[in-house]
Design a protein around this motif. Structure first.
Motif, PDB file in Angstrom:
ATOM      1  N   ILE A 129       0.854  -1.190   0.000  1.00 44.46           N
ATOM      2  CA  ILE A 129       0.000   0.000   0.000  1.00 44.46           C
ATOM      3  C   ILE A 129       0.889   1.239   0.000  1.00 44.46           C
ATOM      4  CG2 ILE A 129      -1.627   1.359   1.384  1.00 44.46           C
ATOM      5  CD1 ILE A 129      -2.810  -1.327   2.356  1.00 44.46           C
ATOM      6  N   TYR A 130       1.940   1.228   0.830  1.00 43.40           N
ATOM      7  CA  TYR A 130       2.836   2.378   0.878  1.00 43.40           C
ATOM      8  C   TYR A 130       3.465   2.632  -0.498  1.00 43.40           C
ATOM      9  CZ  TYR A 130       6.662   5.507   1.537  1.00 43.40           C
ATOM     10  OH  TYR A 130       7.503   6.573   1.390  1.00 43.40           O
ATOM     11  N   ASN A 131       3.905   1.576  -1.170  1.00 42.92           N
ATOM     12  CA  ASN A 131       4.507   1.753  -2.492  1.00 42.92           C
ATOM     13  C   ASN A 131       3.529   2.389  -3.476  1.00 42.92           C
ATOM     14  OD1 ASN A 131       6.118  -1.284  -1.833  1.00 42.92           O
ATOM     15  ND2 ASN A 131       7.215   0.647  -2.085  1.00 42.92           N
ATOM     16  N   ARG A 132       2.260   1.991  -3.390  1.00 39.98           N
ATOM     17  CA  ARG A 132       1.264   2.582  -4.279  1.00 39.98           C
ATOM     18  C   ARG A 132       1.035   4.055  -3.915  1.00 39.98           C
ATOM     19  NH1 ARG A 132      -0.153  -2.704  -4.167  1.00 39.98           N
ATOM     20  NH2 ARG A 132      -1.471  -2.628  -2.331  1.00 39.98           N
ATOM     21  N   ILE A 133       1.022   4.366  -2.621  1.00 44.14           N
ATOM     22  CA  ILE A 133       0.880   5.767  -2.196  1.00 44.14           C
ATOM     23  C   ILE A 133       2.073   6.577  -2.692  1.00 44.14           C
ATOM     24  CG2 ILE A 133       0.846   7.322  -0.196  1.00 44.14           C
ATOM     25  CD1 ILE A 133      -0.746   5.083   1.284  1.00 44.14           C
ATOM     26  N   GLU A 134       3.261   6.032  -2.522  1.00 46.68           N
ATOM     27  CA  GLU A 134       4.465   6.725  -2.980  1.00 46.68           C
ATOM     28  C   GLU A 134       4.428   6.932  -4.503  1.00 46.68           C
ATOM     29  OE1 GLU A 134       8.367   4.748  -2.663  1.00 46.68           O
ATOM     30  OE2 GLU A 134       8.977   6.531  -1.535  1.00 46.68           O
ATOM     31  N   PHE A 135       3.979   5.928  -5.226  1.00 46.44           N
ATOM     32  CA  PHE A 135       3.826   6.047  -6.679  1.00 46.44           C
ATOM     33  C   PHE A 135       2.885   7.201  -7.023  1.00 46.44           C
ATOM     34  CE2 PHE A 135       1.053   5.077 -10.288  1.00 46.44           C
ATOM     35  CZ  PHE A 135       1.963   5.092 -11.333  1.00 46.44           C
ATOM     36  N   LEU A 136       1.755   7.288  -6.315  1.00 46.97           N
ATOM     37  CA  LEU A 136       0.790   8.356  -6.580  1.00 46.97           C
ATOM     38  C   LEU A 136       1.374   9.722  -6.275  1.00 46.97           C
ATOM     39  CD1 LEU A 136      -2.387   6.601  -5.137  1.00 46.97           C
ATOM     40  CD2 LEU A 136      -1.984   7.176  -7.550  1.00 46.97           C
ATOM     41  N   ILE A 137       2.101   9.819  -5.172  1.00 51.02           N
ATOM     42  CA  ILE A 137       2.734  11.086  -4.808  1.00 51.02           C
ATOM     43  C   ILE A 137       3.671  11.542  -5.930  1.00 51.02           C
ATOM     44  CG2 ILE A 137       4.377  12.175  -3.216  1.00 51.02           C
ATOM     45  CD1 ILE A 137       3.176  10.326  -1.002  1.00 51.02           C
ATOM     46  N   LYS A 138       4.532  10.628  -6.372  1.00 48.30           N
ATOM     47  CA  LYS A 138       5.499  10.966  -7.427  1.00 48.30           C
ATOM     48  C   LYS A 138       4.807  11.273  -8.752  1.00 48.30           C
ATOM     49  CE  LYS A 138       9.371   8.419  -5.501  1.00 48.30           C
ATOM     50  NZ  LYS A 138      10.261   7.257  -5.655  1.00 48.30           N
ATOM     51  N   SER A 139       3.798  10.474  -9.102  1.00 49.65           N
ATOM     52  CA  SER A 139       3.144  10.661 -10.402  1.00 49.65           C
ATOM     53  C   SER A 139       2.328  11.951 -10.458  1.00 49.65           C
ATOM     54  CB  SER A 139       2.265   9.453 -10.747  1.00 49.65           C
ATOM     55  OG  SER A 139       1.177   9.351  -9.867  1.00 49.65           O
ATOM     56  N   HIS A 140       2.026  12.521  -9.295  1.00 50.78           N
ATOM     57  CA  HIS A 140       1.306  13.797  -9.255  1.00 50.78           C
ATOM     58  C   HIS A 140       2.264  14.955  -8.965  1.00 50.78           C
ATOM     59  CE1 HIS A 140      -2.186  11.154  -9.125  1.00 50.78           C
ATOM     60  NE2 HIS A 140      -2.903  12.207  -9.466  1.00 50.78           N
ATOM     61  N   LYS A 164       6.264  15.804   1.743  1.00 48.71           N
ATOM     62  CA  LYS A 164       5.869  16.809   2.730  1.00 48.71           C
ATOM     63  C   LYS A 164       4.561  17.491   2.330  1.00 48.71           C
ATOM     64  CE  LYS A 164       7.397  20.914   5.167  1.00 48.71           C
ATOM     65  NZ  LYS A 164       8.421  21.928   5.336  1.00 48.71           N
ATOM     66  N   SER A 165       4.433  17.887   1.049  1.00 49.95           N
ATOM     67  CA  SER A 165       3.202  18.556   0.623  1.00 49.95           C
ATOM     68  C   SER A 165       2.012  17.599   0.672  1.00 49.95           C
ATOM     69  CB  SER A 165       3.356  19.162  -0.772  1.00 49.95           C
ATOM     70  OG  SER A 165       3.556  18.164  -1.745  1.00 49.95           O
ATOM     71  N   PHE A 166       2.254  16.331   0.329  1.00 48.26           N
ATOM     72  CA  PHE A 166       1.200  15.317   0.426  1.00 48.26           C
ATOM     73  C   PHE A 166       0.725  15.203   1.878  1.00 48.26           C
ATOM     74  CE2 PHE A 166       0.501  10.833   1.636  1.00 48.26           C
ATOM     75  CZ  PHE A 166      -0.715  10.613   1.009  1.00 48.26           C
ATOM     76  N   CYS A 167       1.676  15.105   2.793  1.00 45.15           N
ATOM     77  CA  CYS A 167       1.332  14.980   4.214  1.00 45.15           C
ATOM     78  C   CYS A 167       0.567  16.205   4.708  1.00 45.15           C
ATOM     79  CB  CYS A 167       2.592  14.774   5.050  1.00 45.15           C
ATOM     80  SG  CYS A 167       3.335  13.142   4.862  1.00 45.15           S
ATOM     81  N   GLU A 168       1.000  17.382   4.308  1.00 48.73           N
ATOM     82  CA  GLU A 168       0.314  18.605   4.724  1.00 48.73           C
ATOM     83  C   GLU A 168      -1.103  18.650   4.184  1.00 48.73           C
ATOM     84  OE1 GLU A 168       2.945  21.695   3.384  1.00 48.73           O
ATOM     85  OE2 GLU A 168       4.291  21.443   5.117  1.00 48.73           O
ATOM     86  N   GLU A 169      -1.260  18.283   2.916  1.00 49.77           N
ATOM     87  CA  GLU A 169      -2.578  18.329   2.272  1.00 49.77           C
ATOM     88  C   GLU A 169      -3.573  17.390   2.962  1.00 49.77           C
ATOM     89  OE1 GLU A 169      -5.317  19.761  -0.412  1.00 49.77           O
ATOM     90  OE2 GLU A 169      -3.226  20.396  -0.409  1.00 49.77           O
ATOM     91  N   SER A 205       1.083  13.045   9.541  1.00 47.64           N
ATOM     92  CA  SER A 205       2.411  13.409  10.028  1.00 47.64           C
ATOM     93  C   SER A 205       3.463  12.673   9.196  1.00 47.64           C
ATOM     94  CB  SER A 205       2.563  13.062  11.513  1.00 47.64           C
ATOM     95  OG  SER A 205       2.739  11.678  11.681  1.00 47.64           O
ATOM     96  N   THR A 206       4.611  13.316   9.019  1.00 47.37           N
ATOM     97  CA  THR A 206       5.685  12.664   8.272  1.00 47.37           C
ATOM     98  C   THR A 206       6.161  11.421   9.019  1.00 47.37           C
ATOM     99  OG1 THR A 206       7.274  14.198   9.259  1.00 47.37           O
ATOM    100  CG2 THR A 206       6.442  14.742   7.051  1.00 47.37           C
ATOM    101  N   GLY A 207       6.013  11.423  10.338  1.00 49.71           N
ATOM    102  CA  GLY A 207       6.351  10.239  11.126  1.00 49.71           C
ATOM    103  C   GLY A 207       5.456   9.060  10.789  1.00 49.71           C
TER     104      GLY A 207
END
Length: 121
Positions: A3-14, A19-24, A28-30
């Motif tokens: 799931i994390y890899n798919r989230i990371e893929f979405l973050i990068k592809s957008h 940090k901006s993803f977490c803020e939106e 937390s970054t933790g």
């Protein structure tokens, strides 16, 4: 792929930063780091928010696969053990956790439709 890899893929592809993803999404970054390390996973509500934010299906976010929708039959074709509550059909043979997941998915679909109709992402 997790799931994390798919989230990371979405973050990068957008073209977002983590940090901006977490803020939106008020993550937390933790927590994001814990997801990456496998120490924890996003809550169901957070998964629903993430799927809506990126306009992907919850199925894809959870499994990496899309579920192919089957044609819906008329109400007369539903098995006799279906129960209707609040306009939604619930199979009485489902486990409580399965019913909860279905109800959360229905809420997600309504939320996604509302966002789409209001001009949101």
């Amino acid at each position: 792929m997790s799931i994390y890899n798919r989230i990371e893929f979405l973050i990068k592809s957008h073209s977002l930063t983590k940090k901006s993803f977490c803020e939106e999404l008020k993550i937390s970054t933790g927590n994001l780091g814990d997801w990456r390390r496998g120490k924890s996973t996003p809550s169901t509500n957070k998964l629903i928010e993430i799927a809506a934010f990126f306009d992907v299906s919850l199925d894809w976010l959870l499994t990496g696969r899309e579920r192919v929708a089957q044609p819906a039959g008329g109400v007369s074709e539903l098995p006799a053990d279906y129960v209707f509550r609040g306009g939604e059909a619930l199979n009485t043979e489902l486990e409580p956790a399965e019913r909860e997941f279905i109800q959360e998915y229905i809420a997600f679909a309504k939320y996604r439709k509302l966002r789409r109709n209001s001009g949101g992402n």
